[in-house]
Design a protein around this motif. Sequence first.
Motif: not given
Length: 400
Positions: A362-364, A373-379, A384-386, A391-395
């Motif tokens: 999934v991560e790949d 995408e052309t998104l900046d690093e904070p975005h 990634r945090a979401l 994934l944690h919630g699904l686990d």
Amino acid sequence: MRLIHTSDWHLGQNFYTRSRAPEHQAFLNWLLEAVERHQVDAIIVAGDIFDTGSPPSYARELYNRFVVQLQGIGCELHVLGGNHDSVATLNESRELLACLNTRVYAGTDVQATMMHCRDGSAGAVLCPIPYLRPRDIIRSQAGLSGAEKQQQLLEAMTDYYQQCWQAACALRGDQSLPVVATGHLTTVGASKSDAVRDIYIGTLEAFPARNFPPADYIALGHIHRPQRIGGSEHIRYSGSPIPLSFDETGAAKSVNLVTFSHGALESVTPLEVPVSQPLAVVKGSFGEIENQLAAWRDAPAQPTTWLDIEVVTDDYLHDIQKKIQHITESLPVEIILLRRSREQRQRALERLHSETLSELSVEDVFERRLALETLDEPHQERLRALLRETLHGLDEEASV
């Protein structure tokens, strides 16, 4: 008579969440000084005064303040509607601005008008033609082929220019006055940039220069790069006064100082607009990018340069982002875009087509999609945090 031809101000543009208000204010201040220095009689803005049909309040304030300041030095202002402008928005203040030596031409209900010198004498006749929306000049007919629709629109635009030209000649009478025409469109052979929105898609993509009337000067807008059309001295785009996309960097921005003498065009002189906000594109592998960034090591702290960094490598963009951000922390630069080059994104897409989901985690899949995408690093980090949270919630649900 002496006039300045400019266009495509795009007041209110949101540039990757950054405001261009300081740049536009610097340009307008410089333009006022240029009017005084060259004793300009009139300014023509050939469309796209605003970036959207509903410009933010600060953009309207810039516009209105400029009108008041220009009126105080006795220079006429002629504003044409562009494809980014709203006819209703421009027209709402048309009668009020007429009291401040400003004429607004937003729709197709305009007529030839006289332009005046500072002493009040007639200086030229203007054919004020804004952006022509097809629905305003042609009636839709069923059963027409694509080529027939193109021809119908071409003929309608040509007729509109000829009618305005004839009205200008009638207004001029036997006076020895030049005729100036305008337009906000794409002409055949014009060089565009990324920020230019295609118009007349599906019907007429470009208007032939030979179809313009024989005006003494034709002031065009819509294309952001200053240029002559077909080698003609008198048919010109002034270009935008500031770069509106990163691919417009590296070339001077200007307005055209147009001088008429004895009823004819005497000269066209580009006046270079000073740069208030530097933009630059850095492209290459990580090593090449690092070497290019060294150019800012001894640069002044202000103004900072806005960067578009294109990474040409197959490495994970996330790893390179951290390295580049570490390098630029002490440099007078701000990374506006950090992305893979178009070539890399295309190769990534081709790679995706050859892979199967069974080969990827999934991560790949997420990282491969994010790389496009052309998104900046904070975005990107928020996304990634979401993903991790999801994934944690699904686990947790699976373990119940």
